[in-house]
Design a protein around this motif. Structure first.
Motif, PDB file in Angstrom:
ATOM      1  N   THR B 171       2.450  15.947 -50.549  1.00  0.00           N
ATOM      2  CA  THR B 171       3.744  14.958 -50.439  1.00  0.00           C
ATOM      3  C   THR B 171       4.348  14.513 -49.114  1.00  0.00           C
ATOM      4  N   ALA B 172       3.459  14.870 -48.075  1.00  0.00           N
ATOM      5  CA  ALA B 172       3.999  14.183 -46.986  1.00  0.00           C
ATOM      6  C   ALA B 172       2.651  13.877 -46.027  1.00  0.00           C
ATOM      7  N   ILE B 173       2.754  12.627 -45.334  1.00  0.00           N
ATOM      8  CA  ILE B 173       1.400  12.081 -44.797  1.00  0.00           C
ATOM      9  C   ILE B 173       1.986  11.684 -43.374  1.00  0.00           C
ATOM     10  N   LEU B 174       1.058  12.286 -42.363  1.00  0.00           N
ATOM     11  CA  LEU B 174       1.497  11.670 -40.863  1.00  0.00           C
ATOM     12  C   LEU B 174       0.048  10.650 -40.984  1.00  0.00           C
ATOM     13  N   ASN B 175       0.482   9.365 -40.926  1.00  0.00           N
ATOM     14  CA  ASN B 175      -0.598   8.284 -41.015  1.00  0.00           C
ATOM     15  C   ASN B 175      -0.992   7.865 -39.748  1.00  0.00           C
ATOM     16  N   TYR B 176      -2.215   7.998 -39.175  1.00  0.00           N
ATOM     17  CA  TYR B 176      -2.496   7.469 -38.120  1.00  0.00           C
ATOM     18  C   TYR B 176      -3.524   6.202 -38.141  1.00  0.00           C
ATOM     19  N   SER B 177      -3.782   5.784 -39.388  1.00  0.00           N
ATOM     20  CA  SER B 177      -4.511   4.686 -39.680  1.00  0.00           C
ATOM     21  C   SER B 177      -3.769   3.356 -39.577  1.00  0.00           C
ATOM     22  N   PRO B 178      -4.114   2.347 -39.047  1.00  0.00           N
ATOM     23  CA  PRO B 178      -3.302   1.212 -38.734  1.00  0.00           C
ATOM     24  C   PRO B 178      -3.170   0.237 -40.055  1.00  0.00           C
ATOM     25  N   ILE B 179      -2.502   0.709 -41.010  1.00  0.00           N
ATOM     26  CA  ILE B 179      -2.336  -0.112 -42.225  1.00  0.00           C
ATOM     27  C   ILE B 179      -1.150   0.653 -42.993  1.00  0.00           C
ATOM     28  N   SER B 180      -0.383  -0.010 -43.819  1.00  0.00           N
ATOM     29  CA  SER B 180       0.571   0.381 -44.560  1.00  0.00           C
ATOM     30  C   SER B 180       0.266   1.127 -45.785  1.00  0.00           C
ATOM     31  N   LEU B 181       0.480   2.329 -45.916  1.00  0.00           N
ATOM     32  CA  LEU B 181       0.140   2.887 -47.125  1.00  0.00           C
ATOM     33  C   LEU B 181       1.112   2.809 -48.164  1.00  0.00           C
ATOM     34  N   ASN B 182       0.339   2.995 -49.631  1.00  0.00           N
ATOM     35  CA  ASN B 182       1.104   2.695 -50.739  1.00  0.00           C
ATOM     36  C   ASN B 182       1.137   3.978 -51.406  1.00  0.00           C
ATOM     37  N   VAL B 183       2.534   4.772 -51.742  1.00  0.00           N
ATOM     38  CA  VAL B 183       2.429   5.842 -52.170  1.00  0.00           C
ATOM     39  C   VAL B 183       3.564   5.869 -53.225  1.00  0.00           C
ATOM     40  N   PRO B 184       3.430   6.919 -54.156  1.00  0.00           N
ATOM     41  CA  PRO B 184       4.305   7.116 -55.229  1.00  0.00           C
ATOM     42  C   PRO B 184       5.568   7.515 -54.817  1.00  0.00           C
ATOM     43  N   GLN B 185       6.707   7.253 -55.292  1.00  0.00           N
ATOM     44  CA  GLN B 185       8.072   7.751 -54.898  1.00  0.00           C
ATOM     45  C   GLN B 185       7.952   9.222 -54.653  1.00  0.00           C
TER      46      GLN B 185
END
Lengths: 206, 206
Positions: B171-185
């Motif tokens: 339920t928590a992602i620290l995103n290092y990928s250079p892209i906007s992620l789509n996640v559920p609310q």
DNA sequence: TAGATTGTTAATCGATTAACAATC
DNA sequence: TAGATTGTTAATCGATTAACAATC
């Protein structure tokens, strides 16, 4: 001399728009709309239109935005039509990861020098670059005219090194040290601290 | 059930206050004030007081804030009195740097598993951990009850992996990928993209 | 033309600041 | 006591949204 000053919060969204537009372009799209972008970047369509309209009229009613054209405009606005040389300070694990990072390709940046103060690391080769002695950092950066630095030194050294970077003419610092840096007005800072990112999320967990 | 919902922008400043308070504590200080903190973190004193007052009355008129006490309170608020296990996805350069990063000590997080889909990397040892096969990721994360992930896979794989992480209960992602992620609310995301940080600064250069 | 979508205005919403009574 | 500093209120400032005329 543009009259209105554009809010920094808008500037901060432009690179994300840019990244997304390039993504769309890679997938073969030629045109997009504020509504489509909105779904991709999680910013409202109205806000995207408002943000872009700060800089000109880039869209067409009925059809939306030409992707290649809008990318060009964003590159102009963000000053990254050119490639900026960047100095990397700190050849530890994070420094190595940045030196090898593929994501800078076409981003407008190229790491062109690496410094460290550890005698073991000095002269080491990282990719095409050789780690230089930090004691010569101010001199080398200044004479190369470099304006941007990435800082990956330990927190204990970060402020001291920052003062030197400012002395060397650096005006933008991407700070990986887990500390708030003090810089004179006019020097830009962006902080990247994974612990801060994680801690911000745990507030919402259970 | 606290009545008022605290704005996320305030939550985002708390880890920075915490980091700074710990720094002060290490230097031997016992007490601080909103004014002193203000100078250290570049947030106005009034705002610091307002932010903290969302959660209680932690200071004393005339003397300011007891540092140890305020640190305790912030740990409570941010839910990091405990240590969270974190799953690291992607054993490339950035993944390695995170696995070796010393800054997580006492931050409330511990990387407890690492996944990759590259056969060459699977079974490799990184510090005390062995890289696990990404094909078993959902199952392993779910049965361990892990809620937090750090994502360091290439942009091309990021959304697909994210979908699996959500499926696994993250339920928590620290995103290092250079892209906007789509996640559920309800799933938290924090993005770390060095190019975005740099591009945001070049707007102001020359 | 009909449908789509921009750029912009005005309204709303939210965040920051200034000021100060309370009090340590 | 005098000085310092909090927590909070009201005022200000800024950002976001909703709505729509313009127009492709």
């Amino acid at each position: 001399m543009d009259a209105k000053k554009v809010p920094d919060i808008i500037i901060g969204r432009l690179p994300v728009y840019l990244r997304t537009l390039r993504h769309l372009k890679e997938q073969g799209a030629h045109t997009t709309s504020s509504l489509e972008l909105s779904r991709l970047v999680d910013v409202s369509a109205a806000q995207i239109r408002k943000d872009l309209s700060q800089f000109g009229e880039f869209g067409k009613q009925g059809t939306g935005y030409n992707i290649a054209f809008l990318i060009e405009k964003l590159l102009e606005i963000l000053n990254i039509e050119r490639v900026w040389d960047v100095a990397l300070i700190g050849a530890g694990d994070v420094g190595h990861a940045l030196a090898h990072y593929q994501g800078f390709v076409n981003s407008g940046f190229r790491i062109s020098m690496i410094f460290d103060n550890d005698p073991v690391k000095i002269k080491q080769q990282i990719g095409l670059l050789s780690v230089q002695d930090a004691s010569r950092m101010v001199e080398v950066i200044r004479s190369a005219g470099i304006k941007i630095a990435m800082l990956t030194v330990p927190a204990s050294a970060a402020q001291e090194v920052t003062d030197k970077l400012v002395e060397a003419g650096i005006t933008a610092i991407l700070n990986y040290s887990p500390i708030s840096l003090n810089v004179p007005q006019g020097v830009q800072i962006q902080n990247i601290d994974p612990a801060v990112g994680l801690q911000r999320m745990t507030y919402y967990l259970v």
